[in-house]
Design a protein around this motif. Structure first.
Motif, PDB file in Angstrom:
ATOM      1  N   LYS A  92      -1.767  -0.878   9.703  1.00  0.00           N
ATOM      2  CA  LYS A  92      -0.628  -1.195   8.831  1.00  0.00           C
ATOM      3  C   LYS A  92      -0.652  -2.667   8.454  1.00  0.00           C
ATOM      4  CE  LYS A  92       1.332   2.841   9.707  1.00  0.00           C
ATOM      5  NZ  LYS A  92       1.528   3.876   8.760  1.00  0.00           N
ATOM      6  N   ASP A  93      -0.197  -2.960   7.236  1.00  0.00           N
ATOM      7  CA  ASP A  93      -0.080  -4.367   6.853  1.00  0.00           C
ATOM      8  C   ASP A  93       1.299  -4.874   7.253  1.00  0.00           C
ATOM      9  OD1 ASP A  93       1.662  -3.338   4.997  1.00  0.00           O
ATOM     10  OD2 ASP A  93       0.504  -3.927   3.244  1.00  0.00           O
ATOM     11  N   GLU A  94       1.603  -6.116   6.931  1.00  0.00           N
ATOM     12  CA  GLU A  94       2.859  -6.733   7.364  1.00  0.00           C
ATOM     13  C   GLU A  94       4.089  -6.050   6.765  1.00  0.00           C
ATOM     14  OE1 GLU A  94       2.256 -10.729   6.183  1.00  0.00           O
ATOM     15  OE2 GLU A  94       0.778 -11.121   7.730  1.00  0.00           O
ATOM     16  N   THR A 120      -0.029   1.007   4.381  1.00  0.00           N
ATOM     17  CA  THR A 120      -1.281   1.367   5.046  1.00  0.00           C
ATOM     18  C   THR A 120      -2.431   0.543   4.490  1.00  0.00           C
ATOM     19  OG1 THR A 120      -0.491   3.616   5.345  1.00  0.00           O
ATOM     20  CG2 THR A 120      -2.830   3.276   5.566  1.00  0.00           C
ATOM     21  N   LEU A 121      -3.169  -0.111   5.373  1.00  0.00           N
ATOM     22  CA  LEU A 121      -4.361  -0.846   4.971  1.00  0.00           C
ATOM     23  C   LEU A 121      -5.591   0.057   4.972  1.00  0.00           C
ATOM     24  CD1 LEU A 121      -4.066  -4.192   6.974  1.00  0.00           C
ATOM     25  CD2 LEU A 121      -3.973  -3.904   4.521  1.00  0.00           C
TER      26      LEU A 121
END
Length: 108
Positions: A78-80, A84-85
């Motif tokens: 997960k990114d900040e 979803t990355l």
């Protein structure tokens, strides 16, 4: 607490167990002090290690791979912001060809 029993102490002019000081720095263990005294050469070696450049690990490559289904046991990173990355692959078992990442040629 002594449980009301006599306590005996022993006094010596020497240290029965030698006191030793070590410095662990950047993977090196350096003896700074022992029963012989202070080791100036170990201290100087620590200063040399401090001035050496630290090797920077190589950057990881980002590669796009499409899986037919979500690999068992993998969850997307997960990114900040909560989005979803994608999947982060740190290690691939190339000895087992049944693994989806190994079949697709994914390398860490």
């Amino acid at each position: 607490r002594t449980k009301q029993r006599p306590v005996y102490t022993v006094h010596t002019t020497y240290r029965p167990t030698p006191l030793r000081h070590f410095l662990s720095f950047r993977g090196h263990t350096l003896p700074l002090m022992d029963d012989a005294g202070f080791h100036l050469e170990a201290f100087q070696r620590a200063r040399e290690l401090q001035s050496e450049k630290v090797k920077v690990p190589p950057r990881k490559r980002r590669v796009s791979v499409t899986f037919e289904s979500r690999p068992f046991g993998m969850t997307p990173a997960k990114d900040e912001g909560g989005g979803t990355l994608g999947y982060v692959v740190d290690k691939v078992n190339h000895n087992d060809p049944s693994k989806p990442a190994a079949r697709l040629g994914v390398k860490p």
